[in-house]
Write a protein that holds these residues in place. Structure first.
Motif, PDB file in Angstrom:
ATOM      1  N   PRO A   1       0.812  -1.217   0.000  1.00  0.00           N
ATOM      2  CA  PRO A   1       0.000   0.000   0.000  1.00  0.00           C
ATOM      3  C   PRO A   1       0.852   1.276   0.000  1.00  0.00           C
ATOM      4  O   PRO A   1       0.514   2.262  -0.672  1.00  0.00           O
ATOM      5  CB  PRO A   1      -0.839  -0.119   1.274  1.00  0.00           C
ATOM      6  N   THR A   2       1.959   1.255   0.751  1.00  0.00           N
ATOM      7  CA  THR A   2       2.822   2.439   0.783  1.00  0.00           C
ATOM      8  C   THR A   2       3.494   2.646  -0.566  1.00  0.00           C
ATOM      9  O   THR A   2       3.585   3.781  -1.065  1.00  0.00           O
ATOM     10  CB  THR A   2       3.897   2.291   1.875  1.00  0.00           C
ATOM     11  N   ALA A   3       3.958   1.567  -1.187  1.00  0.00           N
ATOM     12  CA  ALA A   3       4.605   1.685  -2.498  1.00  0.00           C
ATOM     13  C   ALA A   3       3.628   2.233  -3.535  1.00  0.00           C
ATOM     14  O   ALA A   3       3.987   3.101  -4.346  1.00  0.00           O
ATOM     15  CB  ALA A   3       5.141   0.326  -2.942  1.00  0.00           C
ATOM     16  N   VAL A   4       2.394   1.755  -3.497  1.00  0.00           N
ATOM     17  CA  VAL A   4       1.386   2.238  -4.450  1.00  0.00           C
ATOM     18  C   VAL A   4       1.117   3.724  -4.222  1.00  0.00           C
ATOM     19  O   VAL A   4       1.045   4.515  -5.180  1.00  0.00           O
ATOM     20  CB  VAL A   4       0.087   1.422  -4.317  1.00  0.00           C
ATOM     21  N   ALA A   5       0.985   4.126  -2.958  1.00  0.00           N
ATOM     22  CA  ALA A   5       0.758   5.539  -2.652  1.00  0.00           C
ATOM     23  C   ALA A   5       1.922   6.395  -3.126  1.00  0.00           C
ATOM     24  O   ALA A   5       1.725   7.521  -3.619  1.00  0.00           O
ATOM     25  CB  ALA A   5       0.539   5.725  -1.149  1.00  0.00           C
ATOM     26  N   ARG A   6       3.150   5.893  -2.998  1.00  0.00           N
ATOM     27  CA  ARG A   6       4.326   6.632  -3.467  1.00  0.00           C
ATOM     28  C   ARG A   6       4.326   6.750  -4.988  1.00  0.00           C
ATOM     29  O   ARG A   6       4.708   7.783  -5.537  1.00  0.00           O
ATOM     30  CB  ARG A   6       5.600   5.942  -2.989  1.00  0.00           C
ATOM     31  N   ILE A   7       3.937   5.684  -5.674  1.00  0.00           N
ATOM     32  CA  ILE A   7       3.856   5.766  -7.135  1.00  0.00           C
ATOM     33  C   ILE A   7       2.835   6.823  -7.543  1.00  0.00           C
ATOM     34  O   ILE A   7       3.092   7.637  -8.442  1.00  0.00           O
ATOM     35  CB  ILE A   7       3.475   4.396  -7.735  1.00  0.00           C
ATOM     36  N   GLN A   8       1.697   6.823  -6.876  1.00  0.00           N
ATOM     37  CA  GLN A   8       0.671   7.819  -7.196  1.00  0.00           C
ATOM     38  C   GLN A   8       1.200   9.231  -6.953  1.00  0.00           C
ATOM     39  O   GLN A   8       1.054  10.123  -7.809  1.00  0.00           O
ATOM     40  CB  GLN A   8      -0.581   7.566  -6.356  1.00  0.00           C
ATOM     41  N   LYS A   9       1.839   9.436  -5.816  1.00  0.00           N
ATOM     42  CA  LYS A   9       2.362  10.766  -5.497  1.00  0.00           C
ATOM     43  C   LYS A   9       3.432  11.191  -6.499  1.00  0.00           C
ATOM     44  O   LYS A   9       3.415  12.317  -7.022  1.00  0.00           O
ATOM     45  CB  LYS A   9       2.944  10.775  -4.086  1.00  0.00           C
ATOM     46  N   ASN A  10       4.393  10.314  -6.767  1.00  0.00           N
ATOM     47  CA  ASN A  10       5.494  10.666  -7.660  1.00  0.00           C
ATOM     48  C   ASN A  10       5.026  10.853  -9.098  1.00  0.00           C
ATOM     49  O   ASN A  10       5.603  11.656  -9.837  1.00  0.00           O
ATOM     50  CB  ASN A  10       6.594   9.608  -7.581  1.00  0.00           C
ATOM     51  N   THR A  11       3.971  10.125  -9.487  1.00  0.00           N
ATOM     52  CA  THR A  11       3.407  10.331 -10.823  1.00  0.00           C
ATOM     53  C   THR A  11       2.734  11.690 -10.900  1.00  0.00           C
ATOM     54  O   THR A  11       2.836  12.397 -11.921  1.00  0.00           O
ATOM     55  CB  THR A  11       2.410   9.213 -11.171  1.00  0.00           C
ATOM     56  N   ARG A  12       2.058  12.087  -9.840  1.00  0.00           N
ATOM     57  CA  ARG A  12       1.432  13.411  -9.838  1.00  0.00           C
ATOM     58  C   ARG A  12       2.490  14.517  -9.912  1.00  0.00           C
ATOM     59  O   ARG A  12       2.309  15.531 -10.606  1.00  0.00           O
ATOM     60  CB  ARG A  12       0.569  13.591  -8.581  1.00  0.00           C
ATOM     61  N   VAL A  13       3.602  14.320  -9.201  1.00  0.00           N
ATOM     62  CA  VAL A  13       4.698  15.299  -9.248  1.00  0.00           C
ATOM     63  C   VAL A  13       5.244  15.399 -10.670  1.00  0.00           C
ATOM     64  O   VAL A  13       5.494  16.501 -11.184  1.00  0.00           O
ATOM     65  CB  VAL A  13       5.818  14.904  -8.265  1.00  0.00           C
ATOM     66  N   TYR A  14       5.429  14.256 -11.323  1.00  0.00           N
ATOM     67  CA  TYR A  14       5.920  14.258 -12.697  1.00  0.00           C
ATOM     68  C   TYR A  14       4.932  14.952 -13.623  1.00  0.00           C
ATOM     69  O   TYR A  14       5.324  15.727 -14.517  1.00  0.00           O
ATOM     70  CB  TYR A  14       6.176  12.823 -13.165  1.00  0.00           C
ATOM     71  N   ALA A  15       3.648  14.712 -13.428  1.00  0.00           N
ATOM     72  CA  ALA A  15       2.633  15.360 -14.261  1.00  0.00           C
ATOM     73  C   ALA A  15       2.695  16.878 -14.116  1.00  0.00           C
ATOM     74  O   ALA A  15       2.533  17.616 -15.100  1.00  0.00           O
ATOM     75  CB  ALA A  15       1.240  14.845 -13.882  1.00  0.00           C
ATOM     76  N   LYS A  16       2.948  17.350 -12.901  1.00  0.00           N
ATOM     77  CA  LYS A  16       3.075  18.812 -12.711  1.00  0.00           C
ATOM     78  C   LYS A  16       4.256  19.367 -13.489  1.00  0.00           C
ATOM     79  O   LYS A  16       4.176  20.439 -14.087  1.00  0.00           O
ATOM     80  CB  LYS A  16       3.243  19.117 -11.215  1.00  0.00           C
ATOM     81  N   LYS A  17       5.377  18.641 -13.485  1.00  0.00           N
ATOM     82  CA  LYS A  17       6.550  19.081 -14.254  1.00  0.00           C
ATOM     83  C   LYS A  17       6.232  19.129 -15.742  1.00  0.00           C
ATOM     84  O   LYS A  17       6.641  20.059 -16.450  1.00  0.00           O
ATOM     85  CB  LYS A  17       7.724  18.139 -13.998  1.00  0.00           C
ATOM     86  N   GLN A  18       5.509  18.124 -16.218  1.00  0.00           N
ATOM     87  CA  GLN A  18       5.129  18.121 -17.628  1.00  0.00           C
ATOM     88  C   GLN A  18       4.253  19.327 -17.960  1.00  0.00           C
ATOM     89  O   GLN A  18       4.470  20.001 -18.979  1.00  0.00           O
ATOM     90  CB  GLN A  18       4.377  16.829 -17.964  1.00  0.00           C
ATOM     91  N   MET A  19       3.273  19.606 -17.122  1.00  0.00           N
ATOM     92  CA  MET A  19       2.375  20.730 -17.386  1.00  0.00           C
ATOM     93  C   MET A  19       3.135  22.054 -17.388  1.00  0.00           C
ATOM     94  O   MET A  19       2.862  22.940 -18.204  1.00  0.00           O
ATOM     95  CB  MET A  19       1.232  20.747 -16.370  1.00  0.00           C
ATOM     96  N   THR A  20       4.100  22.196 -16.486  1.00  0.00           N
ATOM     97  CA  THR A  20       4.909  23.414 -16.450  1.00  0.00           C
ATOM     98  C   THR A  20       5.710  23.558 -17.731  1.00  0.00           C
ATOM     99  O   THR A  20       5.811  24.657 -18.311  1.00  0.00           O
ATOM    100  CB  THR A  20       5.859  23.385 -15.235  1.00  0.00           C
ATOM    101  N   TRP A  21       6.295  22.454 -18.192  1.00  0.00           N
ATOM    102  CA  TRP A  21       7.096  22.465 -19.420  1.00  0.00           C
ATOM    103  C   TRP A  21       6.227  22.861 -20.618  1.00  0.00           C
ATOM    104  O   TRP A  21       6.585  23.747 -21.397  1.00  0.00           O
ATOM    105  CB  TRP A  21       7.704  21.083 -19.623  1.00  0.00           C
ATOM    106  N   PHE A  22       5.074  22.201 -20.766  1.00  0.00           N
ATOM    107  CA  PHE A  22       4.216  22.469 -21.917  1.00  0.00           C
ATOM    108  C   PHE A  22       3.633  23.881 -21.866  1.00  0.00           C
ATOM    109  O   PHE A  22       3.365  24.473 -22.911  1.00  0.00           O
ATOM    110  CB  PHE A  22       3.088  21.436 -21.987  1.00  0.00           C
ATOM    111  N   ALA A  23       3.423  24.411 -20.673  1.00  0.00           N
ATOM    112  CA  ALA A  23       2.854  25.756 -20.546  1.00  0.00           C
ATOM    113  C   ALA A  23       3.765  26.820 -21.147  1.00  0.00           C
ATOM    114  O   ALA A  23       3.309  27.909 -21.512  1.00  0.00           O
ATOM    115  CB  ALA A  23       2.569  26.073 -19.080  1.00  0.00           C
ATOM    116  N   ARG A  24       5.064  26.515 -21.243  1.00  0.00           N
ATOM    117  CA  ARG A  24       6.008  27.481 -21.807  1.00  0.00           C
ATOM    118  C   ARG A  24       5.984  27.513 -23.332  1.00  0.00           C
ATOM    119  O   ARG A  24       6.609  28.384 -23.938  1.00  0.00           O
ATOM    120  CB  ARG A  24       7.433  27.155 -21.336  1.00  0.00           C
ATOM    121  N   ASP A  25       5.302  26.566 -23.945  1.00  0.00           N
ATOM    122  CA  ASP A  25       5.289  26.462 -25.404  1.00  0.00           C
ATOM    123  C   ASP A  25       4.050  27.151 -25.965  1.00  0.00           C
ATOM    124  O   ASP A  25       2.937  26.634 -25.870  1.00  0.00           O
ATOM    125  CB  ASP A  25       5.319  24.992 -25.818  1.00  0.00           C
TER     126      ASP A  25
END
Length: 296
Positions: A254-278
């Protein structure tokens, strides 16, 4: 302007790119180029959310499931390979769809990569050996000494980029910064860039549910199969790192799954920031193929 058009479907992880790309490709008679730096590897389809067999039967996909986990590949190689493939695909159709959220891969095709020197096998092996022996902090310290300007800019948690910068500095004898021109190359085809866009709370809920579906689909067994190869850069990514930590006894499932969810959300934020500059990207709801077609 050439009638040949590359339609780019990008966006954060979990935003519905693949389904949209397949429907769009079917409607315009195109094939799909994957711009995903992890789906290119074999043996890890669940954790990378690779196109399903049904999607690949519906539309030919390129750069999916083509490399062994220990094979080296870079955005510069992807640029060269994708541009060569586009020449062939455009001979059969006026359209090609490129789908993926790996920001450097998307930019490699749309804007081009700077003329970075080819890294020799000896330099690459030495950098990897030093990393395994001395760890992340030692490589970060080396990058700070060799190229302090890039050190301030790089995502220091992304060791793939850190190691690549160290490789370039060692190979070239100069700074990575000095070799980065950031000037866009002119392409002999039209580029239409789109992003699948969702409200953040909706996207994050989709991400959380997708991770749960990955576990149901067999992510734990998939990660266990590649666990002996955990030192490879191809597996230094969200989903597998957390599973490996679970196998090492650091977390329960359960902890590993929660970490994957959290880290995926963090990555998604980075992607959105990158694309927002284009400024060239047009945003659509997932599945709005008619809206995308209105741009053509």
């Amino acid at each position: 302007m050439s009638r040949k058009t590359l339609i780019v479907i990008t966006g954060p992880t979990g935003s519905g790119k693949s389904d949209t790309a397949v429907e769009l490709a079917q409607r315009v008679g195109a094939e799909i180029i994957s711009a995903d730096s992890r789906q290119i590897y074999r043996g890890i389809p669940i954790g990378t959310a690779a196109p399903t067999p049904a999607q690949r039967r519906a539309v030919p996909h390129h750069f999916v499931d083509m490399l062994e986990l220990d094979e080296y590949y870079s955005a510069a190689q992807f640029e060269a390979d994708a541009i060569a493939l586009l020449d062939r695909l455009f001979s059969a159709s006026d359209y090609v769809v490129m789908c993926g959220g790996s920001m450097l891969y998307v930019d490699a095709v749309c804007k081009g990569i700077d003329n970075i020197p080819t890294i020799s096998d000896a330099v690459r092996a030495a950098v990897v050996d030093d990393w395994h022996r001395a760890g992340d902090e030692a490589m970060l310290d080396e990058l700070r000494r060799l190229d302090p300007e890039y050190y301030e800019r790089v995502d220091r948690k992304n060791m793939k980029r850190v190691l690549h910068a160290v490789e370039i500095c060692r190979q070239s004898g100069t700074t990575y910064t000095s070799l980065r021109t950031n000037s866009a190359k002119q392409r002999p085809f039209r580029i239409v860039k789109t992003e699948m866009s969702l409200p953040r709370d909706v996207l994050f809920d989709r991400i959380n549910r997708r991770v749960e579906k990955m576990v149901e689909a067999g992510l734990v067994d998939e990660a266990r199969r590649v666990y002996p190869l955990r030192h490879l850069n191809s597996l230094n990514t969200v989903g597998y790192k957390e599973m490996f930590a679970m196998f090492d006894g650091v977390w329960d499932l359960p902890t590993a799954v929660a970490r994957i969810q959290k880290n995926t959300r963090v990555y998604a934020k980075k992607q959105m920031t990158w694309f927002a500059r284009d400024a060239e990207i047009r945003r659509f709801a997932p599945g709005d193929v008619d809206g995308i077609l209105s741009l053509l």
